[in-house]
Scaffold this active site. Structure first.
Site, PDB file in Angstrom:
ATOM      1  N   GLN A 188       0.823  -1.224   0.028  1.00  0.00           N
ATOM      2  CA  GLN A 188      -0.104  -0.055  -0.140  1.00  0.00           C
ATOM      3  C   GLN A 188       0.823   1.295   0.025  1.00  0.00           C
ATOM      4  OE1 GLN A 188      -2.544  -0.099   3.569  1.00  0.00           O
ATOM      5  NE2 GLN A 188      -2.860   1.939   3.257  1.00  0.00           N
ATOM      6  N   SER A 241       1.903   6.449   2.278  1.00  0.00           N
ATOM      7  CA  SER A 241       2.688   7.590   3.031  1.00  0.00           C
ATOM      8  C   SER A 241       3.577   8.047   2.455  1.00  0.00           C
ATOM      9  CB  SER A 241       2.997   7.294   4.509  1.00  0.00           C
ATOM     10  OG  SER A 241       1.803   6.413   5.118  1.00  0.00           O
ATOM     11  N   GLU A 284      -8.490  -1.168   6.380  1.00  0.00           N
ATOM     12  CA  GLU A 284      -7.126  -1.112   7.216  1.00  0.00           C
ATOM     13  C   GLU A 284      -7.671  -1.223   8.781  1.00  0.00           C
ATOM     14  OE1 GLU A 284      -4.344   1.694   6.402  1.00  0.00           O
ATOM     15  OE2 GLU A 284      -2.897   0.744   7.298  1.00  0.00           O
ATOM     16  N   SER A 338      -2.248   7.109  13.601  1.00  0.00           N
ATOM     17  CA  SER A 338      -1.818   7.187  14.932  1.00  0.00           C
ATOM     18  C   SER A 338      -2.933   7.182  15.819  1.00  0.00           C
ATOM     19  CB  SER A 338      -0.876   8.453  14.945  1.00  0.00           C
ATOM     20  OG  SER A 338      -1.462   9.663  14.827  1.00  0.00           O
TER      21      SER A 338
HETATM   22  C1  LIG Z   1       4.986  -0.226  11.360  1.00  0.00           C
HETATM   23  C2  LIG Z   1       4.520   0.637  10.279  1.00  0.00           C
HETATM   24  C3  LIG Z   1       4.344   0.253   9.074  1.00  0.00           C
HETATM   25  C4  LIG Z   1       3.425   1.226   7.848  1.00  0.00           C
HETATM   26  N1  LIG Z   1       3.182   0.778   6.720  1.00  0.00           N
HETATM   27  C5  LIG Z   1       2.567   1.499   5.869  1.00  0.00           C
HETATM   28  C6  LIG Z   1       2.362   1.149   4.573  1.00  0.00           C
HETATM   29  O1  LIG Z   1       2.386  -0.171   4.444  1.00  0.00           O
HETATM   30  N2  LIG Z   1       1.772   1.870   3.465  1.00  0.00           N
HETATM   31  C7  LIG Z   1       1.505   3.256   4.110  1.00  0.00           C
HETATM   32  O2  LIG Z   1       1.166   3.936   3.102  1.00  0.00           O
HETATM   33  N3  LIG Z   1       1.991   3.733   5.106  1.00  0.00           N
HETATM   34  C8  LIG Z   1       2.438   2.855   6.069  1.00  0.00           C
HETATM   35  N4  LIG Z   1       2.720   3.381   7.411  1.00  0.00           N
HETATM   36  C9  LIG Z   1       2.972   4.879   7.642  1.00  0.00           C
HETATM   37  C10 LIG Z   1       1.913   5.269   8.720  1.00  0.00           C
HETATM   38  O3  LIG Z   1       0.620   5.218   7.997  1.00  0.00           O
HETATM   39  C11 LIG Z   1       2.419   6.557   8.843  1.00  0.00           C
HETATM   40  O4  LIG Z   1       3.304   6.734   9.712  1.00  0.00           O
HETATM   41  C12 LIG Z   1       1.174   7.290  10.038  1.00  0.00           C
HETATM   42  O5  LIG Z   1       0.040   7.453   9.367  1.00  0.00           O
HETATM   43  C13 LIG Z   1       1.725   8.332  10.710  1.00  0.00           C
HETATM   44  O6  LIG Z   1       2.249   9.591   9.659  1.00  0.00           O
HETATM   45  P1  LIG Z   1       3.585  10.046   9.869  1.00  0.00           P
HETATM   46  O7  LIG Z   1       4.685   9.096  10.087  1.00  0.00           O
HETATM   47  O8  LIG Z   1       4.168  10.905   8.774  1.00  0.00           O
HETATM   48  O9  LIG Z   1       3.886  10.830  11.239  1.00  0.00           O
HETATM   49  P2  LIG Z   1       3.148  12.366  11.354  1.00  0.00           P
HETATM   50  O10 LIG Z   1       1.781  12.625  10.583  1.00  0.00           O
HETATM   51  O11 LIG Z   1       4.186  13.299  10.980  1.00  0.00           O
HETATM   52  O12 LIG Z   1       2.935  12.623  12.892  1.00  0.00           O
HETATM   53  C14 LIG Z   1       3.624  12.781  13.951  1.00  0.00           C
HETATM   54  C15 LIG Z   1       3.154  12.932  15.097  1.00  0.00           C
HETATM   55  O13 LIG Z   1       2.209  13.970  15.234  1.00  0.00           O
HETATM   56  C16 LIG Z   1       0.897  13.436  15.461  1.00  0.00           C
HETATM   57  N5  LIG Z   1      -0.002  14.167  14.718  1.00  0.00           N
HETATM   58  C17 LIG Z   1      -0.247  14.353  13.554  1.00  0.00           C
HETATM   59  N6  LIG Z   1      -1.331  15.152  13.252  1.00  0.00           N
HETATM   60  C18 LIG Z   1      -1.838  15.201  14.302  1.00  0.00           C
HETATM   61  C19 LIG Z   1      -3.171  15.876  14.516  1.00  0.00           C
HETATM   62  N7  LIG Z   1      -3.945  16.260  13.464  1.00  0.00           N
HETATM   63  N8  LIG Z   1      -3.533  15.897  15.676  1.00  0.00           N
HETATM   64  C20 LIG Z   1      -2.741  15.300  16.820  1.00  0.00           C
HETATM   65  N9  LIG Z   1      -1.488  14.866  16.595  1.00  0.00           N
HETATM   66  C21 LIG Z   1      -1.221  14.742  15.164  1.00  0.00           C
HETATM   67  C22 LIG Z   1       0.718  11.897  15.172  1.00  0.00           C
HETATM   68  O14 LIG Z   1      -0.042  11.408  16.118  1.00  0.00           O
HETATM   69  C23 LIG Z   1       2.313  11.629  15.720  1.00  0.00           C
HETATM   70  O15 LIG Z   1       2.429  11.641  16.944  1.00  0.00           O
HETATM   71  C24 LIG Z   1       3.613   2.366   8.315  1.00  0.00           C
HETATM   72  C25 LIG Z   1       3.899   3.013   9.608  1.00  0.00           C
HETATM   73  C26 LIG Z   1       4.477   2.086  10.402  1.00  0.00           C
HETATM   74  C27 LIG Z   1       4.849   2.690  11.721  1.00  0.00           C
END
Ligand SMILES: Cc1cc2nc3c(=O)[nH]c(=O)nc-3n(C[C@H](O)[C@H](O)[C@H](O)COP(=O)(O)OP(=O)(O)OC[C@H]3O[C@@H](n4cnc5c(N)ncnc54)[C@H](O)[C@@H]3O)c2cc1C
Lengths: 325, 390
Positions: free
Chosen positions: B113, B116, B232, B358
């Site tokens: 998928q 991100s 998901e 998250s």
């Molecule tokens: C083990 C793992 C597997 C994954 N597999 C996939 C995959 O197969 N395909 C894919 O596309 N993605 C995948 N992901 C990505 C995942 O969907 C994102 O990491 C996740 O949505 C968070 O985005 P970010 O890492 O950019 O963090 P950010 O969006 O930068 O967030 C950082 C922090 O800010 C907080 N935050 C952000 N926005 C807000 C808000 N509006 N209010 C309050 N807090 C907020 C978050 O909770 C977090 O604590 C995977 C992630 C992990 C850890």
């Protein structure tokens, strides 16, 4: 598998909710606390409604229903802080199962029962004339003298009980007593569910209306997330209550774990809900005039009924370890 | 209300159990999934036209329960089955369904998928990977995805791209199926905090994608993505299947170790086991409620997010407890017998509170869509994507 309430349960809940809301409610709880007014619906009116005798067999004048039926009613009772507690009736119905005359008295209201545990003030002792207790492993029954002290939550009818002359109803009754406790824990958890769900609604409503810094407070994550955590806990509690009630009716082997889990979850969830919703209301939440403290009082007292949450979590852990080995 | 299997469910359970016991433990994960598919136990709820069995959510849950009972590992193509496949079923063309779905279920092809990006995780619709349409109607894609689970093994992925930067961010997106063997695709594994490498960076350098590989309409990618995200959350938190270590396994482990702890530690360990266990039971039975709704044909709602939220929390707490009762060995990655299973479980769990939304983002969803609380203020509201970058 179908893990959901049937239409029959929903209809029962709706009817009971209507009756209980008309009879009780926070205003009544407040009056009881403020000026010692009687708790409502009160024994007589409650017995007339038939709800407390749901689990009493039809042959003894009861409803011949299940613990789940009683649990869905208890949820409605918890929403409006009704008293006396259905926990008392649920336990008594288990303990008196082999005593048709007394059971009939429970159902028709001629016996005003309380179940006396040994750890301090007894639930629904106020207004009771007959007490059930466990003495040297035997189930005993008799009159008693009740002393009421300052209540934290007036709707619980708590009183210290000095038992008078008792008769033995059953020898070696520990098993029976435990079952009564577990069914009681299930119903208590259901009342906690109703109270927690209701106070959450009150908090959500307020968070939509109250504005600070030009925005409704519910749009601030500190508030939103606090309420969501309560919502998640309430829905988990609902699942545990239904499971425990189902186990009480159909799976005695699962009841000890299910009832302990429901009791523990109810104790922590209602407390979390009440604390959170007072915070959501700011200064208003800390006033005598606001209803929040009435639910908070329930939380602070209920967590110690039928064992406290520490004991319930301990029991869950012991049962889980036992089952796993 | 009735927890017991209906006669049909009981018969199904017996056939699943008999098969699993006969077929033995998995060897090669792809071959194992193919064999399970051929036996009729993969894609149970998918329509027959999509290579599935047209079965019920309860039948699928029974397969999951029986696999979990025997301690069998998850299927390798879980992202394909749980997220990509349902999206293709809902939005794909007949041709795409015929080409992909059965092979996906048999793990002939593995899927990932590709949503991100470095600047678009929680704020997924802020993604920048561009798809530009040529005169022939086909597309060229450039950009970078990140955290892509399984991309290093995958054959295909569903890829969310920006096709129009001059409309508000949610409206300029388009979804594709992308061949990961296509020219211009580079996959670089990323090492996770537990030391393993299951997720990746994926680079797209002018990668050609035929228009026939589009999923849904041009500019309608957000709607398509919501299908994926809904599935998901359901596959991560719904249906009563646990995330992370099973509570029963943790209880067995604690039972074996607790005698070696001091009396004060024993009381504490039981409190923590009790708390974690109650939370796990709550998550499990809430999942069953969800399953009952699905069985009646109701759609999974935003409350499915609650299951992921609470399931992840209890699994984290239980994994942590399991490490604590190791005593002094809790300070090192493996016990003297070489077993580091609990330490690894502990180090996997933080990712679960981020992946698939998250904890904070899920709370926003529940707060706004279930409790009806006012929405987050959005600084980019009303702006086109291009304007929001400034
Ligand atoms: C083990 C793992 C597997 C994954 N597999 C996939 C995959 O197969 N395909 C894919 O596309 N993605 C995948 N992901 C990505 C995942 O969907 C994102 O990491 C996740 O949505 C968070 O985005 P970010 O890492 O950019 O963090 P950010 O969006 O930068 O967030 C950082 C922090 O800010 C907080 N935050 C952000 N926005 C807000 C808000 N509006 N209010 C309050 N807090 C907020 C978050 O909770 C977090 O604590 C995977 C992630 C992990 C850890």
């Amino acid at each position: 598998m179908n893990f959901d309430l049937d239409q029959e349960h929903r209809d029962l809940a709706a009817a009971a909710g209507e009756f209980l809301a008309a009879a009780g409610g926070p205003a009544v709880a407040r009056a009881a606390l403020d000026g010692g007014a009687p708790v409502r619906p009160g024994r007589a009116e409650l017995v007339k409604s038939g709800y407390p005798a749901i689990t009493v067999p039809e042959s003894a004048g009861g409803g011949g229903g299940s613990v789940l039926h009683l649990a869905v009613v208890a949820e409605q009772a918890g929403r409006v802080l009704a008293g006396p507690s259905l926990v008392t009736y649920a336990r008594a119905a288990v303990l008196l199962a082999d005593h048709p005359d007394r059971l009939a008295g429970l159902a028709d209201g001629s016996l005003a029962v309380a179940v006396a545990d040994d750890d301090g003030p007894v639930l629904d002792a106020a207004g009771a004339d007959t007490f059930l207790a466990l003495r040297d492993g035997d189930l005993v029954c008799g009159p008693g003298t009740v002393t009421v002290r300052d209540p934290i939550d007036a709707t619980r009818g708590l009183g210290d009980v000095a038992l008078g002359e008792t008769v033995v109803l059953a020898r070696d009754a520990e098993q029976l007593w435990r079952r009564g406790e577990r069914v009681g824990r299930t119903v208590l958890a259901s009342e906690g569910l109703g109270a927690a769900a209701r106070i959450l609604e009150i908090g959500v409503e307020y968070a939509k209306e109250r504005r600070t810094f030009g925005r409704p407070i519910g749009s601030y994550q500190a508030i939103k997330h606090m309420l969501v955590d309560v919502y998640v806990a309430v829905e988990q509690l609902r699942s545990l209550v239904w499971w425990a009630a189902w186990a009480a009716d159909h799976a005695p082997g699962e009841l000890p774990l299910a009832a302990a889990a429901a009791k523990a979850a109810a104790a922590t969830t209602l407390d979390q809900a009440a604390e959170a919703v007072i915070q959501v209301h700011g200064g208003i939440g800390f006033t005598w005039e606001h209803d929040a403290h009435l639910y908070w009082r329930r939380a602070k007292v209920d967590r110690f009924l039928l064992g406290d949450d520490v004991a319930a979590f301990d029991e869950v852990a012991r049962l889980a370890m036992e089952a796993s080995s | 209300m009735d927890f017991d299997d209906t006669p049909d469910e009981a018969a199904w359970r017996a056939s699943v159990r008999a098969y699993l016991e006969r077929c033995g433990p998995p060897g090669d994960p792809r071959a194992w999934q193919a064999a399970l598919y051929d036996a009729g136990f993969v894609g149970v709820t998918w329509p027959e036209s999509a290579g599935g069995r047209g079965g019920t959510p309860m039948q699928q849950a029974i397969v999951d329960q029986e696999m979990s009972r025997l301690g069998l590992p998850a299927l390798i193509n879980l992202i394909g089955i749980g997220m990509c496949g349902p999206t293709v079923i809902m939005h794909g063309s007949e041709e795409q369904k015929q080409r992909y779905l059965k092979r996906l279920l048999r793990a002939d092809d593995l899927w990932c998928q590709l949503f991100s990006e470095p600047a678009a995780g929680s704020d997924l619709a802020a993604l920048r990977t561009r798809a530009v349409r040529g005169d022939d109607g086909d597309w060229r894609v450039s950009g970078q995805k990140v955290w892509t689970t399984l991309a290093h093994l995958a054959d295909y992925g569903i890829l969310l791209t920006r096709t129009d930067p001059d409309v508000p961010k949610h409206r300029g997106l388009t979804m594709f199926v992308v061949d990961l063997k296509a020219p211009g695709v580079t996959v670089r594994p990323l090492r996770q905090m537990n030391g393993e490498a299951h997720f990746n960076e994926v680079f797209f350098d002018d990668v050609p994608i035929p228009d026939a590989e589009r999923l849904g309409e041009v500019g309608d990618g957000w709607t398509v993505a919501l299908t994926t995200l809904m599935n998901e959350r359901l596959s991560l938190g719904g249906g009563g299947t646990a995330i992370g270590p099973k509570s029963e396994t943790v209880a067995r482990h604690v039972a074996a170790r607790i005698g070696a702890l001091g009396a004060d530690r024993q009381a504490l360990a039981r409190q923590e086991l009790g708390r974690g266990y109650v939370a796990a039971l709550g998550a499990r039975y809430t999942g069953y409620r969800q399953l009952s709704k699905l069985s009646r044909g109701e759609l999974p709602g935003p409350e499915a997010s609650a299951g992921k939220l609470s399931g992840t929390r209890s699994a984290r707490d239980l994994a942590d407890l399991a490490v604590r009762v190791l005593g002094g060995d809790a300070r090192v990655a493996t016990t003297p017998d070489g077993d580091g299973v609990w330490q690894n479980a502990q180090a996997v769990m933080p990712g679960m509170a981020i992946a698939g939304g998250s904890d904070q983002v899920l709370r926003n969803i529940i707060g706004e869509r279930v409790l009806g609380l006012p929405a987050e203020p959005r600084a980019d509201k009303g702006l086109t994507f291009r304007e929001s970058l400034r």
